[in-house]
Design an enzyme around this catalytic site. Structure first.
Site, PDB file in Angstrom:
ATOM      1  N   ALA A  24       0.817  -1.206   0.000  1.00  0.00           N
ATOM      2  CA  ALA A  24       0.000   0.000   0.000  1.00  0.00           C
ATOM      3  C   ALA A  24       0.856   1.264   0.000  1.00  0.00           C
ATOM      4  O   ALA A  24       1.954   1.288   0.561  1.00  0.00           O
ATOM      5  CB  ALA A  24      -0.917   0.010   1.224  1.00  0.00           C
ATOM      6  N   GLY A  47       0.637  -5.719   0.131  1.00  0.00           N
ATOM      7  CA  GLY A  47      -0.258  -5.918  -1.000  1.00  0.00           C
ATOM      8  C   GLY A  47       0.429  -6.442  -2.240  1.00  0.00           C
ATOM      9  O   GLY A  47      -0.190  -7.099  -3.072  1.00  0.00           O
ATOM     10  N   GLU A  50       0.500 -10.055  -1.817  1.00  0.00           N
ATOM     11  CA  GLU A  50      -0.863 -10.555  -2.017  1.00  0.00           C
ATOM     12  C   GLU A  50      -1.233 -10.622  -3.495  1.00  0.00           C
ATOM     13  O   GLU A  50      -1.955 -11.541  -3.915  1.00  0.00           O
ATOM     14  CB  GLU A  50      -1.847  -9.684  -1.238  1.00  0.00           C
ATOM     15  CG  GLU A  50      -1.716  -9.868   0.268  1.00  0.00           C
ATOM     16  CD  GLU A  50      -2.521  -8.880   1.072  1.00  0.00           C
ATOM     17  OE1 GLU A  50      -3.351  -9.327   1.874  1.00  0.00           O
ATOM     18  OE2 GLU A  50      -2.331  -7.659   0.903  1.00  0.00           O
ATOM     19  N   GLU A  71       1.926  -6.021   7.638  1.00  0.00           N
ATOM     20  CA  GLU A  71       0.797  -5.165   8.017  1.00  0.00           C
ATOM     21  C   GLU A  71       0.604  -5.003   9.521  1.00  0.00           C
ATOM     22  O   GLU A  71       0.268  -3.907   9.994  1.00  0.00           O
ATOM     23  CB  GLU A  71      -0.494  -5.700   7.373  1.00  0.00           C
ATOM     24  CG  GLU A  71      -0.646  -5.379   5.891  1.00  0.00           C
ATOM     25  CD  GLU A  71       0.038  -6.396   4.988  1.00  0.00           C
ATOM     26  OE1 GLU A  71      -0.194  -6.367   3.775  1.00  0.00           O
ATOM     27  OE2 GLU A  71       0.813  -7.234   5.502  1.00  0.00           O
TER      28      GLU A  71
END
Length: 255
Positions: free
Chosen positions: A64, A109, A112, A132
């Site tokens: 992010a 992310g 991910e 995170e």
């Protein structure tokens, strides 16, 4: 363009992230562009394999964009969430096989996004991690579910709850990475893998993916029912006729 689609031979499409100033950090705009690109690819029946990669030497994607989020209100987070969820879901929902080519940092992310692909190819310089919990959130792009399905609960918990990073070698040994390019460029390994998959029946590979994805973690009887539906669709296709004819005629199939 921070995200583009490059077309290759053998019906391979490459979704390239190219935001060097932020190491491909996922801003709202970046997420929207990924969502648009995956929607375009999903609708393209000529694409047999998707390669997800980065044009940034040191990073696949670092997660992010926390600089953008620094001034967010809670409403801003909810608004962005809709866009980022569409982006992650777009990669995960690609109907054709997808391969992540990771040659730098795949964090948060970014990791991910790689996990949302069917296979991960990495260079020795790659690193992986879900940091995170160290910044007050949790993996929200599918990481808690996708990593757990890859590794099992305890191994995934060890990575997610400690927020530690894995080297490429550690990731390969753990089962996070499917191909580790130790003796030649990772791009060559990824393209060779994509070409091999693309050489098979496009209907067959798509329906095999459907059966595996949709049957994952279901009771065996339900998974077998999904496989049966996928088999029936495939066996009724032109690919089945061509595949058997090519085998009997000792020639390459013309899909």
């Amino acid at each position: 363009m921070s995200v583009r689609i490059d077309r290759h031979d053998h019906h391979i499409a490459e979704l390239v992230m190219d935001r060097p100033e932020a190491m491909n950090a996922i801003s709202t705009d970046q997420a929207a562009r990924i969502a648009e690109a995956t929607a375009e690819l999903a609708a393209d029946d000529t694409v047999r394999v998707v390669l997800l990669s980065s044009a940034v030497a040191k990073a696949f994607c670092v997660g992010a964009d926390l600089k953008e989020r620094a001034g967010f209100t809670e409403d801003d987070f909810w608004e962005q969430r809709r866009t980022t969820s569409t982006a992650y879901g777009g990669v995960l929902g690609l109907p054709m096989p997808a391969i992540a080519l990771v040659e730098g940092h795949a964090l948060g992310g970014g990791f991910e996004l790689a996990l949302s692909c069917d296979l991960i190819v990495a260079s020795p310089q790659a690193t992986f991690g879900l940091p995170e919990v160290g910044v007050g959130v949790i993996p929200g792009g599918g990481g808690t579910q996708l990593l757990t399905r890859r590794l099992g609960y305890n191994a995934a918990a060890d990575l997610i709850l400690t927020a530690r990073r894995l080297t490429a070698e550690e990731a390969f040994a753990a089962g996070v990475v499917d191909r580790l390019a130790t003796d030649r460029p990772a791009r060559d390994v990824a393209l060779e893998l994509a070409q091999r998959i693309a050489g098979h029946s496009p209907i067959g590979t798509r329906n095999a993916k459907i059966a595996m994805r949709h049957g994952l973690d279901l009771p065996l009887a339900e998974g077998l029912a999904i496989e049966e539906r996928a088999w029936r669709t495939t066996v009724s296709s032109a690919d089945r006729l061509e595949g058997i004819a090519a085998f009997n005629e000792k020639r390459p199939p013309n899909w």
